[in-house]
Design an enzyme around this catalytic site. Structure first.
Site, PDB file in Angstrom:
ATOM      1  N   CYS A   1       2.180   0.853  -8.473  1.00  0.00           N
ATOM      2  CA  CYS A   1       3.364   1.351  -7.763  1.00  0.00           C
ATOM      3  C   CYS A   1       4.612   1.330  -8.629  1.00  0.00           C
ATOM      4  O   CYS A   1       5.529   2.126  -8.417  1.00  0.00           O
ATOM      5  CB  CYS A   1       3.590   0.551  -6.484  1.00  0.00           C
ATOM      6  SG  CYS A   1       3.880  -1.216  -6.757  1.00  0.00           S
TER       7      CYS A   1
ATOM      8  N   GLY B   1       2.014   2.558   5.427  1.00  0.00           N
ATOM      9  CA  GLY B   1       3.138   1.702   5.774  1.00  0.00           C
ATOM     10  C   GLY B   1       3.815   2.138   7.069  1.00  0.00           C
ATOM     11  O   GLY B   1       4.236   1.302   7.876  1.00  0.00           O
TER      12      GLY B   1
ATOM     13  N   GLU C   1       5.635  -3.299   1.036  1.00  0.00           N
ATOM     14  CA  GLU C   1       5.708  -3.066  -0.406  1.00  0.00           C
ATOM     15  C   GLU C   1       4.983  -1.756  -0.683  1.00  0.00           C
ATOM     16  O   GLU C   1       3.753  -1.715  -0.710  1.00  0.00           O
ATOM     17  CB  GLU C   1       5.069  -4.237  -1.167  1.00  0.00           C
ATOM     18  CG  GLU C   1       5.797  -5.560  -0.977  1.00  0.00           C
ATOM     19  CD  GLU C   1       7.231  -5.532  -1.487  1.00  0.00           C
ATOM     20  OE1 GLU C   1       7.548  -4.667  -2.339  1.00  0.00           O
ATOM     21  OE2 GLU C   1       8.035  -6.364  -1.032  1.00  0.00           O
TER      22      GLU C   1
ATOM     23  N   GLY D   1       0.818  -1.207   0.000  1.00  0.00           N
ATOM     24  CA  GLY D   1       0.000   0.000   0.000  1.00  0.00           C
ATOM     25  C   GLY D   1       0.849   1.253   0.000  1.00  0.00           C
ATOM     26  O   GLY D   1       1.996   1.249  -0.447  1.00  0.00           O
TER      27      GLY D   1
END
Length: 483
Positions: A251, A196, A213, A191
């Site tokens: 991402c 995070g 990640e 996310g």
């Protein structure tokens, strides 16, 4: 209160199952991997329908990025898991003779996986493959921003996998917070960097290891040493890496492009032609562009490119439709570097192009910002490639293509710095969810007395030789043939 009871009950069941040790057997791991393969094979239509409802994805994109990648990863793990599980023998120095050593991979325990909304099937099931292959029990929390996919996972996973070892809990941010209050043996999160940080803070209370990640602003560095055919291929790969995967909501997508001023117009023209080829004269009518996930993200993206200073830099696209959550593929040339579109991760269909006097300046440009998840560099200059590798830091580097590295099971995937912590895919996923336990065995034969007190000069010399790994002279010392 009811949800907390469900969470606590699920965790208790998972711990009981893990303590039974059944998840450590190769048979259990293989059965679950086969179950995952059957799950995606049997439910292709349902998965495609759910992804269309949540994100407007075309079935081709669904198979490429969700179904196919999960089947590939699960089949790879199924074929390799016994090899991964096997104890690895390590050679010990002669100093330890007679002795043997090996490293055993053991599961961590009860694992929490947070999935992301942009690839709500693959980013849920791909980490699950690694956790299962390593022999863990798992609680999976799908993203509530992809509700149809979340419901599918909650309803379908118990039909194919061991429901005492793998559980799914749905809900919003409040459920995520409740989950983070619990003690886990590992947390895997995909996310935003903002969330995070919250995950890592919560994990620190229990000293829980985490894999994050995340994302970041991934640049594409475009050199000028190209033929016309190379330019066409490069444009396809940039457009594909920007808009052909979840419409930029990815991402590892190209966040911005760095190019020399003299080559900028050529690049822009080539990108425009490719966008038209991929998505037609009217992209809003194309079935090959995913939609923006929700109103909040639509508003965030609209704010990025409708700021007057930024809007003035648009050279292609710029139209949007709030009702359909549609934003046209948009190219911006030299937007202000202090604008939000150049300081925040875009995560959408907007592509800034920043011009430089010399492409060598791209290294300083990238280094002046947080470390990206990926650097894409289009160049044939081997010296420039070496400079990028030695003078920049990023999760990965890809030369002359975009996003393809994600599907390579033999390569680790993960970030560095603000773009992530930890890595997975293939064997790296297995390792991510395992503890490598070293085991040494020694014989009672040949006791090495100099290791014990009382100390003297002879024993000091013994230690000097031992730590220099000068085993021949050490043997002479022990035999009294050397002083």
């Amino acid at each position: 209160m009811e949800k907390m009871e469900e969470i606590e009950g699920s965790i208790a069941d998972l711990r009981t199952t893990f303590r039974s040790r059944k998840t450590t057997s190769v048979a259990w791991r293989k059965n679950q991997l086969r179950g995952l393969i059957e799950l995606v094979q049997d439910n292709e239509q349902k998965i495609a329908k759910a992804l269309y409802q949540d994100l407007g994805k075309h079935p081709a994109e669904v198979y490429r990025d969700e179904i196919g990648i999960v089947k590939k990863s699960a089949n790879h793990a199924l074929s390799c898991v016994e090899k991964w599980m096997a104890p690895k023998k390590n050679r010990l120095p002669l100093l330890y003779f007679p002795a043997s050593a090996q490293v055993l991979s053991e599961p961590l325990g009860v694992v929490l996986i947070f999935a992301s909304w942009n690839f709500p099937i693959s980013l849920a099931l791909d980490p699950l493959i690694g956790a299962i292959a390593a022999g863990n029990t798992v609680l999976l929390k799908p993203s509530d921003l992809a509700p149809e996919c979340a419901a599918f996972l909650q309803e379908t996973i118990p039909l194919y996998l061991d429901c005492n070892a793998i559980k799914v809990i749905n809900g919003g941010a409040d459920v995520g917070e409740k989950l983070l209050q619990q003690k886990w043996d590992k947390i895997f999160f995909t996310g935003s960097t903002r969330v995070g940080r919250l995950v890592m803070t919560a994990a620190a209370k229990h000293l829980t290891p985490v894999t994050l990640e995340l994302g970041g602003k991934c640049p594409a560095v475009v050199d000028t040493l190209f033929s016309l055919s190379d330019i066409k291929v490069m444009a396809k790969r940039i457009v594909g890496g920007k808009w052909a995967a979840c419409n930029g909501q990815i991402c590892i997508g190209v966040d911005y492009v760095l190019v020399e001023k003299k080559f900028a117009s050529t690049l822009v023209d080539s990108l425009k032609r490719t966008i038209k080829k991929f998505f037609g004269e009217s992209p809003k009518d194309s079935n090959s562009l995913s939609r923006i996930v929700n109103k909040n993200h639509f508003d965030r993206l609209s704010k990025l490119f409708k700021e007057p200073r930024v809007a003035a830099s648009i050279v292609h696209g710029g139209s949007s439709n709030e009702e359909n959550l549609f934003i046209e593929p948009t190219i911006l040339l030299d937007p202000p570097l202090d604008s939000e579109i150049m300081t925040e991760e875009i995560f959408g269909p907007l592509l800034p192009i920043i011009t430089l006097n010399n492409i060598q300046e791209s290294i300083e440009f990238v280094n002046s910002r947080p470390k990206p998840l990926v650097i894409y560099a289009f160049t044939k200059d081997e010296t420039f490639k070496r400079e990028i590798l030695s003078e920049t830091s990023s999760g990965s580097v890809v030369f002359n293509d975009t996003v393809v590295q994600y599907a390579a099971d033999v390569l680790p995937f993960g970030g560095v710095g603000q773009s992530g912590l930890g890595r997975y895919h293939g064997k790296y996923s297995f390792d991510n969810f395992s503890h490598e336990k070293p085991v040494m065995q020694r014989s009672f034969f040949l006791e090495m007395e100099p290791r014990y007190p009382p100390w003297n000069d002879f024993k000091i010399n013994f230690f000097r030789f031992a730590y220099r790994f000068d085993y021949f002279n050490l043997l002479l010392l022990l035999l009294g043939l050397k002083k």
